[in-house]
Design a protein around this motif. Structure first.
Motif, PDB file in Angstrom:
ATOM      1  N   GLU A  35      16.742  -3.429  49.031  1.00 49.51           N
ATOM      2  CA  GLU A  35      17.242  -3.986  47.768  1.00 49.51           C
ATOM      3  C   GLU A  35      18.581  -3.355  47.398  1.00 49.51           C
ATOM      4  O   GLU A  35      19.503  -4.042  46.945  1.00 49.51           O
ATOM      5  CB  GLU A  35      16.227  -3.743  46.646  1.00 49.51           C
ATOM      6  CG  GLU A  35      14.959  -4.565  46.768  1.00 49.51           C
ATOM      7  CD  GLU A  35      14.002  -4.321  45.614  1.00 49.51           C
ATOM      8  OE1 GLU A  35      14.373  -3.603  44.659  1.00 49.51           O
ATOM      9  OE2 GLU A  35      12.880  -4.842  45.650  1.00 49.51           O
ATOM     10  N   LEU A  48      20.840  -2.105  49.395  1.00 53.64           N
ATOM     11  CA  LEU A  48      21.874  -2.592  50.298  1.00 53.64           C
ATOM     12  C   LEU A  48      22.354  -3.980  49.884  1.00 53.64           C
ATOM     13  O   LEU A  48      23.565  -4.271  49.945  1.00 53.64           O
ATOM     14  CB  LEU A  48      21.332  -2.622  51.728  1.00 53.64           C
ATOM     15  CG  LEU A  48      22.351  -2.727  52.869  1.00 53.64           C
ATOM     16  CD1 LEU A  48      23.380  -1.612  52.797  1.00 53.64           C
ATOM     17  CD2 LEU A  48      21.633  -2.704  54.208  1.00 53.64           C
ATOM     18  N   GLU A  49      21.441  -4.829  49.462  1.00 49.46           N
ATOM     19  CA  GLU A  49      21.821  -6.170  49.020  1.00 49.46           C
ATOM     20  C   GLU A  49      22.716  -6.108  47.782  1.00 49.46           C
ATOM     21  O   GLU A  49      23.676  -6.876  47.658  1.00 49.46           O
ATOM     22  CB  GLU A  49      20.568  -7.004  48.718  1.00 49.46           C
ATOM     23  CG  GLU A  49      19.787  -7.405  49.964  1.00 49.46           C
ATOM     24  CD  GLU A  49      20.639  -8.160  50.965  1.00 49.46           C
ATOM     25  OE1 GLU A  49      21.316  -9.124  50.547  1.00 49.46           O
ATOM     26  OE2 GLU A  49      20.641  -7.790  52.151  1.00 49.46           O
ATOM     27  N   ILE A  62      24.676  -3.558  46.955  1.00 52.41           N
ATOM     28  CA  ILE A  62      25.953  -2.979  47.383  1.00 52.41           C
ATOM     29  C   ILE A  62      26.846  -4.025  48.039  1.00 52.41           C
ATOM     30  O   ILE A  62      28.072  -3.995  47.901  1.00 52.41           O
ATOM     31  CB  ILE A  62      25.702  -1.787  48.338  1.00 52.41           C
ATOM     32  CG1 ILE A  62      25.163  -0.599  47.539  1.00 52.41           C
ATOM     33  CG2 ILE A  62      26.966  -1.382  49.091  1.00 52.41           C
ATOM     34  CD1 ILE A  62      24.614   0.518  48.376  1.00 52.41           C
ATOM     35  N   LYS A  63      26.252  -4.974  48.740  1.00 53.07           N
ATOM     36  CA  LYS A  63      27.022  -6.044  49.383  1.00 53.07           C
ATOM     37  C   LYS A  63      27.661  -6.982  48.362  1.00 53.07           C
ATOM     38  O   LYS A  63      28.687  -7.612  48.637  1.00 53.07           O
ATOM     39  CB  LYS A  63      26.125  -6.851  50.326  1.00 53.07           C
ATOM     40  CG  LYS A  63      25.698  -6.101  51.580  1.00 53.07           C
ATOM     41  CD  LYS A  63      24.723  -6.935  52.412  1.00 53.07           C
ATOM     42  CE  LYS A  63      24.274  -6.193  53.659  1.00 53.07           C
ATOM     43  NZ  LYS A  63      23.268  -6.966  54.441  1.00 53.07           N
ATOM     44  N   LYS A  64      27.050  -7.059  47.169  1.00 53.72           N
ATOM     45  CA  LYS A  64      27.517  -8.009  46.153  1.00 53.72           C
ATOM     46  C   LYS A  64      28.345  -7.352  45.053  1.00 53.72           C
ATOM     47  O   LYS A  64      29.225  -7.986  44.473  1.00 53.72           O
ATOM     48  CB  LYS A  64      26.308  -8.712  45.513  1.00 53.72           C
ATOM     49  CG  LYS A  64      25.489  -9.556  46.487  1.00 53.72           C
ATOM     50  CD  LYS A  64      24.238 -10.091  45.800  1.00 53.72           C
ATOM     51  CE  LYS A  64      23.360 -10.857  46.780  1.00 53.72           C
ATOM     52  NZ  LYS A  64      22.088 -11.312  46.143  1.00 53.72           N
ATOM     53  N   GLU A  65      28.044  -6.102  44.746  1.00 50.99           N
ATOM     54  CA  GLU A  65      28.686  -5.422  43.618  1.00 50.99           C
ATOM     55  C   GLU A  65      29.639  -4.328  44.098  1.00 50.99           C
ATOM     56  O   GLU A  65      29.495  -3.798  45.198  1.00 50.99           O
ATOM     57  CB  GLU A  65      27.620  -4.795  42.701  1.00 50.99           C
ATOM     58  CG  GLU A  65      26.594  -5.764  42.161  1.00 50.99           C
ATOM     59  CD  GLU A  65      27.164  -6.718  41.122  1.00 50.99           C
ATOM     60  OE1 GLU A  65      28.216  -6.382  40.531  1.00 50.99           O
ATOM     61  OE2 GLU A  65      26.585  -7.788  40.921  1.00 50.99           O
ATOM     62  N   ASN A  66      30.597  -3.991  43.264  1.00 53.93           N
ATOM     63  CA  ASN A  66      31.534  -2.911  43.560  1.00 53.93           C
ATOM     64  C   ASN A  66      30.927  -1.596  43.070  1.00 53.93           C
ATOM     65  O   ASN A  66      31.140  -1.178  41.929  1.00 53.93           O
ATOM     66  CB  ASN A  66      32.884  -3.173  42.880  1.00 53.93           C
ATOM     67  CG  ASN A  66      33.893  -2.088  43.185  1.00 53.93           C
ATOM     68  OD1 ASN A  66      33.820  -1.437  44.236  1.00 53.93           O
ATOM     69  ND2 ASN A  66      34.826  -1.879  42.274  1.00 53.93           N
ATOM     70  N   ILE A 123      23.468   3.932  57.007  1.00 51.70           N
ATOM     71  CA  ILE A 123      24.172   2.648  56.954  1.00 51.70           C
ATOM     72  C   ILE A 123      25.403   2.744  56.061  1.00 51.70           C
ATOM     73  O   ILE A 123      26.497   2.274  56.416  1.00 51.70           O
ATOM     74  CB  ILE A 123      23.231   1.538  56.462  1.00 51.70           C
ATOM     75  CG1 ILE A 123      22.121   1.292  57.478  1.00 51.70           C
ATOM     76  CG2 ILE A 123      23.998   0.246  56.189  1.00 51.70           C
ATOM     77  CD1 ILE A 123      21.039   0.344  57.002  1.00 51.70           C
ATOM     78  N   LEU A 124      25.232   3.366  54.902  1.00 50.57           N
ATOM     79  CA  LEU A 124      26.343   3.471  53.958  1.00 50.57           C
ATOM     80  C   LEU A 124      27.494   4.281  54.545  1.00 50.57           C
ATOM     81  O   LEU A 124      28.669   3.916  54.380  1.00 50.57           O
ATOM     82  CB  LEU A 124      25.870   4.108  52.643  1.00 50.57           C
ATOM     83  CG  LEU A 124      24.825   3.310  51.848  1.00 50.57           C
ATOM     84  CD1 LEU A 124      24.495   4.031  50.548  1.00 50.57           C
ATOM     85  CD2 LEU A 124      25.328   1.903  51.558  1.00 50.57           C
ATOM     86  N   ASP A 159      29.094   1.820  57.211  1.00 46.81           N
ATOM     87  CA  ASP A 159      29.678   0.527  56.839  1.00 46.81           C
ATOM     88  C   ASP A 159      30.222   0.435  55.415  1.00 46.81           C
ATOM     89  O   ASP A 159      30.950  -0.518  55.101  1.00 46.81           O
ATOM     90  CB  ASP A 159      28.628  -0.576  57.036  1.00 46.81           C
ATOM     91  CG  ASP A 159      28.171  -0.685  58.479  1.00 46.81           C
ATOM     92  OD1 ASP A 159      29.000  -0.458  59.371  1.00 46.81           O
ATOM     93  OD2 ASP A 159      26.978  -0.986  58.694  1.00 46.81           O
ATOM     94  N   PHE A 160      29.865   1.381  54.548  1.00 45.24           N
ATOM     95  CA  PHE A 160      30.299   1.314  53.144  1.00 45.24           C
ATOM     96  C   PHE A 160      30.802   2.693  52.687  1.00 45.24           C
ATOM     97  O   PHE A 160      30.228   3.328  51.797  1.00 45.24           O
ATOM     98  CB  PHE A 160      29.154   0.846  52.242  1.00 45.24           C
ATOM     99  CG  PHE A 160      28.626  -0.518  52.588  1.00 45.24           C
ATOM    100  CD1 PHE A 160      29.185  -1.660  52.040  1.00 45.24           C
ATOM    101  CD2 PHE A 160      27.573  -0.657  53.486  1.00 45.24           C
ATOM    102  CE1 PHE A 160      28.699  -2.919  52.367  1.00 45.24           C
ATOM    103  CE2 PHE A 160      27.084  -1.915  53.820  1.00 45.24           C
ATOM    104  CZ  PHE A 160      27.645  -3.045  53.253  1.00 45.24           C
TER     105      PHE A 160
END
Length: 213
Positions: A40, A42-43, A45-49, A70-71, A74-75
């Motif tokens: 949840e 990760l999802e 983080i993909k949408k919000e700043n 992962i972060l 990739d983030f």
């Protein structure tokens, strides 16, 4: 002044709601999302700043360690503050090696939590005094365990993982296409190399060093 966009990930509803309630009172902080597991989070983080995620280690479906990996891959713009009840220095050390930006106990005062948030957002890491002291005191032990892990062959690591997942000698032999005697030899070598007294020691080592969840 731009607000700090914060995401909180924890599977304990009372803690998640409690920490959100505390931080919502701070004018410089915006609670941009709440998640009950790593998937949840990760999802979101993909949408919000998201500037900073506060996360627990133990969560269903995807835990804090897996999410942190992962972060950090990739983030990189998302800073990570782990807030957990875990006090195992090997787990904390593993998080440090992954590259998390801070670690606090869930018993920390609000003032220290805010200090950690601002320190991390401003580009520095923050680890509680107790965590830092434990890490320093156990650094030689940690380095030794990491060294031991690198000395294991790929076959020995494979056997260690299967042992940790509770496969018996016959099952390991069948899965790896080797004899029972060879499995037993690998087990003895693992006990020796990892300074473990028994199978429980091997399982503990595998978990602490991230070979199994």
């Amino acid at each position: 002044m731009n607000k700090i966009n914060l995401l909180i990930a924890d599977d304990h509803t009372m803690f998640l709601q409690g920490i959100a309630s505390l931080l919502e009172q701070e004018p410089e902080i915006n609670i941009a999302g709440k998640a009950f597991n790593g998937i949840e989070a990760l999802e979101i983080i993909k949408k919000e700043n998201i500037d900073l995620i506060i996360l627990d280690i133990s969560m269903p479906e995807m835990d804090g360690i897996a999410l942190s990996k992962i972060l950090k891959k990739d983030f990189l713009n998302v800073k990570i503050l782990v807030v957990s009840t875990h006090s195992n220095i090997m787990i904390i050390s593993r998080l440090i090696r992954i590259g998390v930006n801070g670690y606090l106990s869930k018993n920390a005062e609000k003032s220290e939590l805010l200090k950690a948030i601002h320190t991390i957002v401003n580009g520095e890491n923050y680890f509680s005094k107790e965590t830092a002291e434990k890490h320093l005191l156990n650094s030689s032990k940690i380095e030794k365990q990491v060294s031991n892990l690198t000395e294991l062959s790929s076959r020995e690591k494979e056997i260690l993982v299967l042992i940790a997942y509770e496969y018996n000698t016959a099952e390991i032999a069948e899965k790896t296409f080797i004899s029972l005697n060879t499995v037993n030899t690998h087990r003895k070598n693992l006990l020796s190399k990892l300074n473990a007294k028994n199978t429980a020691g091997l399982v503990k080592y595998a978990v602490e060093n991230g070979l199994v969840d």
